[in-house]
Design a protein around this motif. Structure first.
Motif, PDB file in Angstrom:
ATOM      1  N   VAL A  93       9.043   8.598  -5.657  1.00 37.78           N
ATOM      2  CA  VAL A  93       7.578   8.710  -5.678  1.00 37.78           C
ATOM      3  C   VAL A  93       6.976   8.876  -4.291  1.00 37.78           C
ATOM      4  CG1 VAL A  93       7.451   7.352  -7.809  1.00 37.78           C
ATOM      5  CG2 VAL A  93       7.230   6.193  -5.592  1.00 37.78           C
ATOM      6  N   ASN A  94       7.807   9.094  -3.270  1.00 37.58           N
ATOM      7  CA  ASN A  94       7.288   9.199  -1.898  1.00 37.58           C
ATOM      8  C   ASN A  94       6.079  10.106  -1.781  1.00 37.58           C
ATOM      9  OD1 ASN A  94       9.976   8.089  -1.583  1.00 37.58           O
ATOM     10  ND2 ASN A  94       9.778   8.530   0.602  1.00 37.58           N
ATOM     11  N   ASP A  95       6.129  11.256  -2.450  1.00 36.04           N
ATOM     12  CA  ASP A  95       5.091  12.267  -2.271  1.00 36.04           C
ATOM     13  C   ASP A  95       4.140  12.373  -3.461  1.00 36.04           C
ATOM     14  OD1 ASP A  95       6.245  13.014   0.221  1.00 36.04           O
ATOM     15  OD2 ASP A  95       7.778  14.139  -0.867  1.00 36.04           O
ATOM     16  N   LEU A  96       4.234  11.440  -4.403  1.00 39.42           N
ATOM     17  CA  LEU A  96       3.342  11.472  -5.560  1.00 39.42           C
ATOM     18  C   LEU A  96       2.003  10.826  -5.236  1.00 39.42           C
ATOM     19  CD1 LEU A  96       5.684  10.557  -8.584  1.00 39.42           C
ATOM     20  CD2 LEU A  96       5.052  12.821  -7.699  1.00 39.42           C
TER      21      LEU A  96
ATOM     22  N   ARG B  48       0.824  -1.207   0.000  1.00 42.95           N
ATOM     23  CA  ARG B  48       0.000   0.000   0.000  1.00 42.95           C
ATOM     24  C   ARG B  48       0.866   1.268   0.000  1.00 42.95           C
ATOM     25  NH1 ARG B  48      -5.372  -0.456   1.167  1.00 42.95           N
ATOM     26  NH2 ARG B  48      -5.393   1.535   2.289  1.00 42.95           N
ATOM     27  N   MET B  49       2.037   1.214   0.607  1.00 44.54           N
ATOM     28  CA  MET B  49       2.950   2.364   0.517  1.00 44.54           C
ATOM     29  C   MET B  49       3.472   2.531  -0.899  1.00 44.54           C
ATOM     30  SD  MET B  49       5.154   2.654   4.038  1.00 44.54           S
ATOM     31  CE  MET B  49       5.640   0.934   4.209  1.00 44.54           C
TER      32      MET B  49
ATOM     33  N   GLU C  95      13.019   5.851   1.448  1.00 46.04           N
ATOM     34  CA  GLU C  95      12.854   6.326   0.078  1.00 46.04           C
ATOM     35  C   GLU C  95      12.284   5.230  -0.802  1.00 46.04           C
ATOM     36  OE1 GLU C  95      15.446   9.177  -2.525  1.00 46.04           O
ATOM     37  OE2 GLU C  95      16.249   7.137  -2.795  1.00 46.04           O
ATOM     38  N   LEU C  96      11.370   5.623  -1.683  1.00 41.50           N
ATOM     39  CA  LEU C  96      10.754   4.708  -2.634  1.00 41.50           C
ATOM     40  C   LEU C  96      10.914   5.287  -4.033  1.00 41.50           C
ATOM     41  CD1 LEU C  96       8.934   2.288  -3.416  1.00 41.50           C
ATOM     42  CD2 LEU C  96       6.951   3.731  -2.890  1.00 41.50           C
TER      43      LEU C  96
END
Length: 379
Positions: free
Chosen positions: A67-70, A47-48, A59-60
């Motif tokens: 894409v952390n904040d997308l 889900r993250m 960090e992803l």
């Protein structure tokens, strides 16, 4: 590129850490399975990645983008849920189309073409005009997968998609998912608590426990060379036998000593340390009745407490003092509870774990060739 890079990913809910500093790389086009018991953090991790849960830290990256904040619609992902999540008032085609215009600039004609193409891949053209109430569980799941396919995402995320199906249909759908992955060649993360699904589907399998990754490896390597006692006991059915032993070292090697057996362990140089105690591990299929084994070197006795006919084998529950061993004997063996049997082990398939549950010994070296596994739809 649609590879996934996860570095130190953590998710906290108040004072509970659901995912604890996990790092993982998923190759472009790889089918990776996250497996573990309920509450281990596998669905939260998915889900993250999907953007449905905020990331506490770490960090992803998907491809070359952080894409952390997308928003989810900006990540080029598609997710298939356990409960299908189909709108009951819409037909199969309408469910598959839903949301397309909000994430793309496709025309109605282009969307219709994508829906038809996905339906052809899944062999469900005749289901497009039916509503979910007119579909079986397997048909609903195909529509849900079709809804993901039409978007042509960089990454597919599947959260226990087969858990609501009966056993026979699950086997069929596993094969179809493998064939589908081969056709669309997209990076896929698949979450399950079923270790059989994990072993048959994954190019690699990541085993999670208490929010941490215990081991990531191709299925056969995971099975043959578990890095922890948890992996050894979680992967495989029945699980690996584990019993406490004393390790007795001398100039000739090392013996694993239990109250009811004493076994000389081959290749003592394979030990990563020289402890005086540990947990001895051997899988049920790697224990044989001495009378049926060739070239028997070491044997010990055990009392049978329960027998379970499995068709292809006879599962024996054998008592050795206060401990129990599961043994897969030959089918139609004439053994009854109360019998005392003489057993022997496959000396190339023995393991020892330390008190913290870390593997410190495998009797045969890990073979690089076993990592070159290619899934087939028949798996």
């Amino acid at each position: 590129m649609s590879d996934i890079h996860i570095d130190g990913l953590t998710k906290e809910f108040d004072d509970v850490t659901a995912v604890d500093d996990i790092s993982l790389d998923v190759d472009d086009g790889e089918f990776l399975v996250l497996v573990g018991p309920s509450g281990c953090g596998k669905s939260t991790t998915l889900r993250m990645i999907a953007g449905l849960e905020d990331i506490t830290s770490g960090e992803l990256r998907i491809g070359d983008r952080r894409v952390n904040d997308l928003e989810p619609k900006e990540r080029s992902i598609a997710m298939v849920f356990q409960n299908y999540a189909l709108y009951p008032h819409m037909t199969g085609a309408e469910n598959m189309k839903f949301g397309m215009k909000s994430v793309s600039d496709y025309t109605d004609e282009e969307i219709d073409q994508r829906v038809q193409h996905a339906a052809d891949i899944l062999d469900i053209p005749e289901l497009l005009e039916r509503r979910p109430s007119e579909l079986s569980g397997g048909e609903r799941q195909r529509v849900a997968i079709g809804r993901a396919i039409v978007r042509e995402p960089d990454v597919f995320l599947l959260d226990e998609p087969l858990s609501n199906l009966d056993a026979k249909l699950r086997v069929q759908m596993r094969a179809e998912l493998l064939q589908l992955h081969r056709e669309i060649d997209a990076t896929t993360l698949y979450v399950t608590h079923d270790q059989t699904e994990a072993m048959t589907l994954g190019d690699r399998v990541a085993v999670l426990n208490d929010g941490r990754i215990e081991q990531v490896d191709p299925p056969q390597v995971l099975y043959d060379y578990p890095e922890t006692r948890f992996v050894a006991e979680f992967i495989g059915s029945p699980a690996m036998n584990t019993v406490p032993v004393t390790l007795r070292w001398d100039d000739e090697g090392v013996d694993a000593v239990h109250d009811n057996f004493e076994l000389s362990l081959p290749n003592p140089e394979s030990f990563t340390e020289r402890p005086t105690s540990g947990v001895f591990g051997v899988r049920p299929e790697d224990i044989s009745l001495a009378r049926n084994a060739d070239d028997v070197a070491q044997t010990f006795e055990a009392e049978v407490s329960v027998t379970e006919p499995l068709g292809e084998s006879l599962l024996l529950h054998c008592l050795i003092g206060d401990d129990e061993l599961h043994v897969k004997a030959e089918a139609r063996s004439t053994i009854a509870p109360g019998d005392v049997v003489e057993l022997t082990v496959d000396e190339e398939r023995l393991h020892v774990f330390d008190s913290a549950g870390e593997a410190i010994y495998h009797s045969s070296p890990r073979e690089a060739a076993s990592e070159d596994r290619v899934n087939t739809p028949e798996a």
